[in-house]
Enzyme design. Sequence first.
Site, PDB file in Angstrom:
ATOM      1  N   ARG A  57       0.703  -1.136  -0.025  1.00 57.82           N
ATOM      2  CA  ARG A  57      -0.209   0.017  -0.183  1.00 57.82           C
ATOM      3  C   ARG A  57       0.932   1.272  -0.076  1.00 57.82           C
ATOM      4  NH1 ARG A  57      -4.958  -1.153   2.634  1.00 57.82           N
ATOM      5  NH2 ARG A  57      -5.944  -2.953   1.821  1.00 57.82           N
ATOM      6  N   ASP A 157     -16.878   8.072   7.523  1.00 55.27           N
ATOM      7  CA  ASP A 157     -15.744   7.208   7.036  1.00 55.27           C
ATOM      8  C   ASP A 157     -14.466   8.073   7.243  1.00 55.27           C
ATOM      9  OD1 ASP A 157     -15.475   4.008   5.689  1.00 55.27           O
ATOM     10  OD2 ASP A 157     -13.695   5.270   5.507  1.00 55.27           O
TER      11      ASP A 157
END
Length: 316
Positions: A57, A157
Amino acid sequence: MRAPVISSAKGSSSGHDAEAARDFPFTAEDFSRIRTLIYREAGISLSDQKRDMVYNRLARRLRGTGIRTFSEYLDGLERSQDPQEWEAFTNALTTNLTAFFRESHHFPILSQHIAALSQPASVWCCASSTGEEPYSIAMTLAELGAKQSGARVVASDIDTQALAAASEGVYPADGVKNIPNAQLQRFFLRGTGSRAGRVRVNDALRAMVSFEHVNLISPPWPAIQRAAPFDVIFCRNVMIYFDKPTQAKILESFAPLLKPGGLLFAGHSENFSYMTNAFRLRGQTVYERVAEGAGAGKSADRSAASAAGRLVGSLG
């Protein structure tokens, strides 16, 4: 947020091969620093098994910035305190795995609970990811008829990129293939031209949902507090990323935001029975907010709920 599928090299030979194939050196110290930083910023607890995921990532971020080592990147991150880079760092380490009407057994319970209300419902979806969950909630409310015409869903979120996608409300056609045709026709528009093969949530459904950037480990949440109290909170497949003290802190913050008798929906592998007296188990991964002062007289109910919670946890 969020169930990563993690792979890790096993055995000394394969581990050395994996390290040799990497574009950037990635030491145990680098991984330790990343674990500390993401826990501090987002409450995410990374296990040793997630080292490869973390490398993959963040290596994309290093390529994008032109930085050649993780240590240099992390030094710059901590030194500059650039909010945009911290946002990119956090976005990279959150996982968005979701679907419309995921864990479908929850939605009939939601519908039944809301149908019994005398006023339009208010629901908080606290880990909205790319929007499939809050739009599924909104569809469920909309199908209850005129009585719920003023119902609202607040979706939040920590991942700003996921929120942007959710707000746009555009999805691959394959992503809605399991939604019944009647709901597809009522709530979605089919793309044409450059958007062929995609669908978009229609304006009426989109208007029921508002999106907010929220870090669950950093209450108070002003936008959420303004919309509270809620009839329902969805917090599914989020707590698995936090350690037990962080989970307990979040649940403590949820309690005053949920009406007595309101419902808290958890993910299939999450069990909150031991963490707080503010909620009691009502069904499979569904909890009810206990009214203030009601807990003392209902110890038997709590014991039964805890026993049921242990069973649900073992089955999950």
